[in-house]
Design an enzyme around this catalytic site. Structure first.
Site, mmCIF file in Angstrom:
data_model
loop_
_atom_site.group_PDB
_atom_site.id
_atom_site.type_symbol
_atom_site.label_atom_id
_atom_site.label_comp_id
_atom_site.label_asym_id
_atom_site.label_seq_id
_atom_site.Cartn_x
_atom_site.Cartn_y
_atom_site.Cartn_z
ATOM 1 N N LYS A 111 0.808 -1.169 -0.199
ATOM 2 C CA LYS A 111 0.101 0.119 -0.119
ATOM 3 C C LYS A 111 0.828 1.142 -0.001
ATOM 4 O O LYS A 111 1.808 1.276 0.484
ATOM 5 C CB LYS A 111 -0.852 0.106 1.365
ATOM 6 C CG LYS A 111 -1.766 1.215 1.301
ATOM 7 C CD LYS A 111 -2.388 1.287 2.825
ATOM 8 C CE LYS A 111 -3.165 2.678 2.777
ATOM 9 N NZ LYS A 111 -3.861 2.660 4.329
ATOM 10 N N GLU A 117 -8.054 12.167 13.162
ATOM 11 C CA GLU A 117 -7.135 10.948 13.489
ATOM 12 C C GLU A 117 -6.225 11.143 14.468
ATOM 13 O O GLU A 117 -5.180 12.182 14.466
ATOM 14 C CB GLU A 117 -6.410 10.486 12.076
ATOM 15 C CG GLU A 117 -5.422 9.267 12.308
ATOM 16 C CD GLU A 117 -5.116 8.846 11.076
ATOM 17 O OE1 GLU A 117 -4.224 7.770 10.938
ATOM 18 O OE2 GLU A 117 -5.212 9.468 10.042
ATOM 19 N N SER A 130 -12.517 5.150 3.378
ATOM 20 C CA SER A 130 -13.336 6.141 3.334
ATOM 21 C C SER A 130 -14.508 6.200 2.470
ATOM 22 O O SER A 130 -14.650 5.351 1.438
ATOM 23 C CB SER A 130 -12.616 7.425 2.727
ATOM 24 O OG SER A 130 -11.451 7.762 3.665
ATOM 25 N N GLU A 175 -7.452 -2.428 2.769
ATOM 26 C CA GLU A 175 -6.658 -1.101 3.330
ATOM 27 C C GLU A 175 -6.710 -0.903 4.895
ATOM 28 O O GLU A 175 -5.434 -0.702 5.225
ATOM 29 C CB GLU A 175 -7.290 0.047 2.577
ATOM 30 C CG GLU A 175 -6.268 1.376 2.789
ATOM 31 C CD GLU A 175 -7.145 2.374 2.183
ATOM 32 O OE1 GLU A 175 -6.863 3.649 2.582
ATOM 33 O OE2 GLU A 175 -7.974 2.487 1.310
ATOM 34 N N ALA A 218 -1.763 4.376 7.172
ATOM 35 C CA ALA A 218 -2.782 5.181 6.604
ATOM 36 C C ALA A 218 -2.347 6.594 6.294
ATOM 37 O O ALA A 218 -3.192 6.957 5.365
ATOM 38 C CB ALA A 218 -3.838 5.642 8.000
ATOM 39 N N ARG A 253 -6.668 16.963 6.841
ATOM 40 C CA ARG A 253 -7.630 17.992 6.738
ATOM 41 C C ARG A 253 -7.255 19.450 7.338
ATOM 42 O O ARG A 253 -7.506 19.863 8.196
ATOM 43 C CB ARG A 253 -9.001 17.754 7.558
ATOM 44 C CG ARG A 253 -9.229 16.329 7.510
ATOM 45 C CD ARG A 253 -9.991 15.860 6.029
ATOM 46 N NE ARG A 253 -10.634 14.558 6.384
ATOM 47 C CZ ARG A 253 -10.216 13.598 5.846
ATOM 48 N NH1 ARG A 253 -8.764 13.340 5.629
ATOM 49 N NH2 ARG A 253 -10.752 12.406 6.228
ATOM 50 N N GLY A 297 -5.235 13.119 0.591
ATOM 51 C CA GLY A 297 -4.465 12.072 -0.101
ATOM 52 C C GLY A 297 -5.414 10.824 -0.008
ATOM 53 O O GLY A 297 -6.623 10.820 0.494
ATOM 54 N N GLU A 347 -12.126 10.695 -4.007
ATOM 55 C CA GLU A 347 -11.886 10.586 -2.317
ATOM 56 C C GLU A 347 -11.066 11.839 -1.889
ATOM 57 O O GLU A 347 -11.469 12.489 -1.018
ATOM 58 C CB GLU A 347 -11.353 9.405 -2.075
ATOM 59 C CG GLU A 347 -10.951 9.224 -0.719
ATOM 60 C CD GLU A 347 -10.162 7.917 -0.417
ATOM 61 O OE1 GLU A 347 -9.602 7.964 0.597
ATOM 62 O OE2 GLU A 347 -10.725 6.703 -0.633
ATOM 63 N N LYS A 403 -11.938 14.966 0.742
ATOM 64 C CA LYS A 403 -11.262 15.380 1.740
ATOM 65 C C LYS A 403 -10.745 16.736 1.731
ATOM 66 O O LYS A 403 -10.320 17.261 2.487
ATOM 67 C CB LYS A 403 -9.886 14.300 1.838
ATOM 68 C CG LYS A 403 -10.449 12.835 2.146
ATOM 69 C CD LYS A 403 -9.048 11.813 1.809
ATOM 70 C CE LYS A 403 -9.506 10.526 2.512
ATOM 71 N NZ LYS A 403 -8.404 9.364 2.428
#
Length: 463
Positions: free
Chosen positions: A218, A268, A286, A312, A373, A417, A431, A446, A450
Site C-alpha cells: 500500500k 485522526e 473512506s 486497506e 494510513a 484536513r 491523500g 476521494e 477530503k
C-alpha cells in the site's frame, strides 16, 4: 529564544512558570488579542482540556532522523530545571506546542519556509480550559505565564510580580475591544490544482503496478490545492467554522510567526499518553455521507463490506499492532466501527493499552509515524515511492502535530484536513490510500471529498 541542535543550558537559564485561576475568558478573544504575534491552539470536544497560547518563551528545533529523540532531550532538560508555581493544578502547567514534518529530510520550500523538521514552542501566555471533572481541577480556567530567569536567581521572590502580571492580563482581555481579527470582506481570487487528472491517473497506475508486482502492499499518495485571496487570511473565522462543523476532530493552530500558520481539524489521533496509559487509532477506508439516514446507513454498510476498503484498513491495523508490540504491555483493539464526520465516514479501530515504561508521548510518535494510513506498507518502500511520484513536498501535511507537557506526556494528531497559510495564500492537501485494485477516478473523487472541510472553512471569509 530558539534552541537549535544544542543544549538548553547553553542558551538560557531556568524556566519559571506561574499560573492563576481565571473565569470568563474565551479562546477566540484570547487568540484575537494576540493577532499579529505568535498563536497556538488545541481542542477536541471529546477531551476534557483545551489550550491556547500567545507569544513565545522558548523555541525548540531539530533536524535529522533522530529529531524525536532530540526534541525529547531538549524538553526534558527544559522541564527538569523548571520552577512551576501552581503544581496542584497540573492542567495549568507549561506545554510545548508544535510538530514534525512528514519526512525527517524535509527541506523547507516557499510554502513551508519557516517550518523545520521538528519545531516546538513554549508560549509566553497559555490559557487552559478544563471541562467536567478533568483531573478533579477547579476552577475551570487558568492563565499561565512562562518566562526565563538566570539559573542562580531564586524564583520564589518573583512569583508575586508574575501573579500581578497575570491578573493585569486577565483584566485587559476582559475589557479589550480591539477587533478579534481583521474585518472586511476577503474575496477569494482563485483555486488552483497543480496536479491535473491525467497526471494523477498515471501516478496511480504506476503505484498499483508496483503493488501488484510485489514491491509493496500500500502507498498513500496526495495532491494539493492553492487558494488565493484579496487580503491576508483571517484565521479566527476559519477556526470558528471548523469548531461548528468538526467539533469532534482535533482542531489546531500553530502560528509561530505572524501570518505563517498551520491549522486544521484532524479526525485522526496518532498518540495520546498519560503515564503508562496510551491511546491511538487505525483510521483507513473512506466513504461519503448520505443525504438521508437510510442513504447514510447504506453507504456505511457498503464501506464496511468493501473488500478493497477492509483490506486497506487491515494493513493499517496489522502494522500498528506490530509497531506497538515492543513498547506495550497490553493492547485493546475492539472490532472496527464507523467514524462519521459531517462530510465523510471512515473505518476506525480504536487502540488503547499500557506502555511498558512511562517514557512520555514521543517514543510512541516515533514508532507510529507515518502509519500506513498516511505512508504505506512496507514503510521504507512507500516513503521512497511517495518521494518519487508526488510532485510537491508534503511539508507538515500528514505529520504529527500536538503538545507535550512537563511530564513529557502529551497528545498528537495526524495533520490531515489541514492547511498552511502565508499572508493571502493558502495551500491544502488531500491523500488517498492506494492498493492493488485502486481505481484512479475513485481515488481522485476521494481526495475531492477530503479537500471539502478546508475549502468550506475558508469560504466563510468571503461572506
Amino acid at each position: 529564544m530558539a534552541i537549535r541542535e544544542s543544549t538548553i543550558s547553553q542558551h538560557y537559564g531556568r524556566l519559571l512558570s506561574c499560573s492563576v485561576p481565571c473565569e470568563g475568558l474565551g479562546f477566540e478573544r484570547f487568540l484575537g488579542s494576540a493577532a499579529g504575534g505568535a498563536r497556538y491552539y488545541w481542542e477536541n470536544r471529546a477531551d476534557q482540556v483545551a489550550f491556547a497560547g500567545a507569544g513565545t518563551a522558548v523555541e525548540l528545533m531539530a533536524w535529522g532522523p533522530d529529531r524525536y529523540d532530540k526534541i525529547g532531550a531538549y524538553a526534558r532538560e527544559l522541564f527538569d530545571g523548571a520552577h512551576i508555581s501552581g503544581e496542584g493544578n497540573p492542567i495549568a502547567g507549561p506545554r510545548l506546542y508544535g510538530g514534525f514534518a512528514f519526512r525527517h529530510d524535509f527541506t523547507p520550500d516557499n510554502t513551508w519556509s519557516i517550518y523545520s523538521p521538528a519545531f516546538f514552542v513554549l508560549p509566553h501566555y497559555q490559557l487552559v480550559r478544563c471541562g467536567g471533572d478533568c483531573l478533579d481541577a477547579a476552577p475551570a480556567m487558568w492563565l499561565t505565564i512562562n518566562t526565563q530567569i538566570p539559573p542562580d536567581e531564586a524564583p520564589e521572590p518573583l512569583i508575586p510580580a508574575l501573579q500581578e502580571a497575570l491578573r493585569s492580563k486577565i483584566a485587559q482581555l476582559k475589557v479589550d475591544e480591539q477587533p478579534l481579527d481583521e474585518d472586511g470582506r476577503n474575496r477569494g481570487l482563485s483555486i488552483d490544482y497543480p496536479m491535473s487528472y491525467p497526471t494523477w491517473e498515471r501516478m496511480i497506475q504506476d503505484a498499483t503496478a508496483r503493488i501488484r508486482g510485489g514491491e509493496l502492499r500500500k502507498v498513500v499518495l496526495a495532491r494539493a490545492a492553492e487558494l488565493r485571496f484579496t487580503k491576508r487570511i483571517r484565521l479566527l473565522p476559519v477556526l470558528r467554522n471548523l469548531a461548528l462543523q468538526y467539533a469532534d476532530c482535533y482542531r489546531f493552530l500553530f502560528e509561530p510567526r505572524p501570518q505563517y500558520a498551520f491549522y486544521g481539524a484532524s479526525p485522526e489521533l496518532l498518540a495520546s499518553v498519560r503515564g503508562r496509559r496510551f491511546e491511538t487509532m487505525a483510521l483507513a477506508g473512506s466513504m461519503d455521507r448520505g443525504e438521508t439516514d437510510e442513504a447514510d446507513r447504506r453507504l456505511g454498510r457498503a464501506l464496511l463490506d468493501s473488500a478493497k476498503e477492509r483490506h486497506e484498513h487491515r494493513i493499517v491495523v496489522d502494522k500498528m499492532r506490530q509497531r506497538l508490540a515492543p513498547l506495550t504491555d497490553s493492547l485493546e483493539m475492539p472490532p472496527p466501527s464507523l467514524l462519521k464526520l459531517s462530510n465523510i465516514q471512515h473505518i476506525n479501530t480504536p487502540i488503547r493499552g499500557l506502555l511498558k515504561h512511562p517514557t512520555g508521548v514521543l517514543p510512541l510518535v516515533k514508532a507510529l509515524h507515518p502509519t500506513p494510513a498516511l505512508g504505506g506498507d512496507p514503510r521504507p518502500q512507500a516513503m521512497r515511492l511517495i518521494r518519487e511520484l508526488e510532485p510537491i513536498p508534503r511539508g507538515w501535511y500528514g505529520a504529527p502535530v500536538g503538545w507535550i507537557d512537563s511530564q513529557l506526556d502529551g497528545q498528537f494528531a495526524v495533520a490531515i484536513r489541514s492547511a498552511v497559510a502565508q499572508d493571502s495564500r493558502v495551500w491544502i492537501y488531500a491523500g488517498a490510500g492506494i492498493v492493488a485494485d485502486s481505481i484512479p477516478q475513485q481515488e481522485w473523487a476521494e481526495t475531492e471529498l477530503k479537500f471539502r472541510p478546508m475549502l468550506d472553512a475558508h469560504h466563510v471569509m468571503q461572506e
